[in-house]
Design an enzyme around this catalytic site. Structure first.
Site: not given
Length: 348
Positions: A206, A263
């Site tokens: 991520k 994120t």
């Protein structure tokens, strides 16, 4: 398989928690937020910090202006510059930058009893070895019980006590439950898992996807492009995770999809903000040099791309981010390369 959540504040529990003396290695934003959260649950947290000024600020002003500005800390959160001061801890949270994990785990192991559990909270892969943090610590601090904490949490929100959730993964379900009983709160929901690898893979991939999303944001390519990138990023995460032995369910949970969504949705993310600055025309090396906090995705991109190639896993977004950061690929060429890939069936 995930198990029911529990909390150290009286919510449904699994059994007796570990003792209250919680050590935290690393006084960055997330380490400080975890110490604050542990204190909120009745623990006695002691943070090891590399910077003497950070130790002084935490102890003298109940704040960490360098890494967690604007968030007052409980006076019960204390700090030290000496790892030996953590020798009496019942539990230690390891939250250094990923590339410092091995060195600090080795040093800490010299002070701790081998029975003291280590909870790995750093997100990344070791650049020299392409190993996950659990593999690094197994070598650096052999014999210590290990768990992994990962999920979609911005440090400032966690420190302020806003509702948050995460995965806590360990091979030993009893250890997992006792850690959750110590750290869990009504506002910090922890979900037990036995998938230690999967809980780390999501946090590795991520960060790279967040840089890509930040570039898309900086280039003003629109929300359609961001959504497409997120979805194909999840496909890359899944392919890589399965190749490394992760469970698909974990990658679709808090430490995978959840962390990816957070994120890649806010410039509070160090990695997304890095990509944004590059997308706005900043030179990657210059942008990185001007930052105090580490954007792990910048280091991870290269090692992840190489490991994916070794495993035969197709990760075009990861390759492109690596090429932009480390191989001089222009943003125009990067976008063109991704947009002109052959059409294919949608699959993970």
């Amino acid at each position: 398989m995930a198990e029911p959540e529990t909390g150290g504040d009286g919510s449904p529990g699994f059994g007796p928690p570990l003792g209250p003396r919680v050590g935290v290695v690393g006084a960055g934003a997330f380490g400080t937020a975890l110490a604050q959260t542990a204190r909120r649950g009745g623990a006695e947290p002691l943070i090891w910090a590399h910077e003497a000024e950070t130790v002084q600020a935490i102890n003298d002003t109940a704040s960490n202006p360098a890494f967690l500005p604007g968030v007052p800390l409980d006076p019960g959160v204390r700090a030290t510059a000496d790892l030996a001061d953590l020798a009496d801890r019942d539990l230690v949270l390891m939250v250094p930058p990923a590339q410092h994990m091995r060195r600090l785990a080795e040093a800490l192991a010299g002070h701790l009893a081998a029975s003291v559990p280590l909870v790995l909270c750093s997100k990344g892969m070791e650049a020299k070895t392409a190993k996950l943090m659990s593999e690094v610590v197994a070598e650096a601090a052999p014999g210590h019980p290990v768990a992994v904490l990962s999920g979609p949490n911005f440090a400032a929100e966690l420190a302020r006590g806003l509702p948050s959730a995460a995965t806590l993964a360990a091979d030993d379900p009893v250890l997992c439950r006792r850690i959750i009983a110590r750290l869990g709160l009504a506002t910090f929901r922890l979900y037990a898992s036995g998938d230690v690898v999967g809980a780390q893979i999501g946090s590795v991939v991520k960060n790279v996807m967040a840089i890509a999303t930040g570039i898309v944001h900086g280039l003003e390519l629109g929300e359609n492009a961001r959504a497409a990138l997120l979805t194909r990023g999840l496909a890359e995460m899944t392919r890589f995770g399965l190749a490394r032995g992760a469970e698909r369910e974990t990658l679709q949970g808090l430490s995978g999809l959840g962390d990816l969504m957070l994120t890649c949705s806010s410039l509070q993310s160090r990695n997304m903000s890095l990509g944004h600055e590059i997308g706005r025309g900043g030179d990657a090396a210059t942008v990185l040099a001007g930052r105090r906090s580490v954007a792990e995705g910048a280091i991870t991109a290269q090692v992840l791309a190489a490991e994916a190639e070794r495993l035969g896993v197709d990760m075009p977004i990861t390759r492109t981010v690596d090429a932009v950061l480390n191989r001089g690929l222009s943003l125009d060429r990067a976008v063109a390369d991704l947009l002109t890939r052959p059409f294919k069936a949608e699959e993970t």
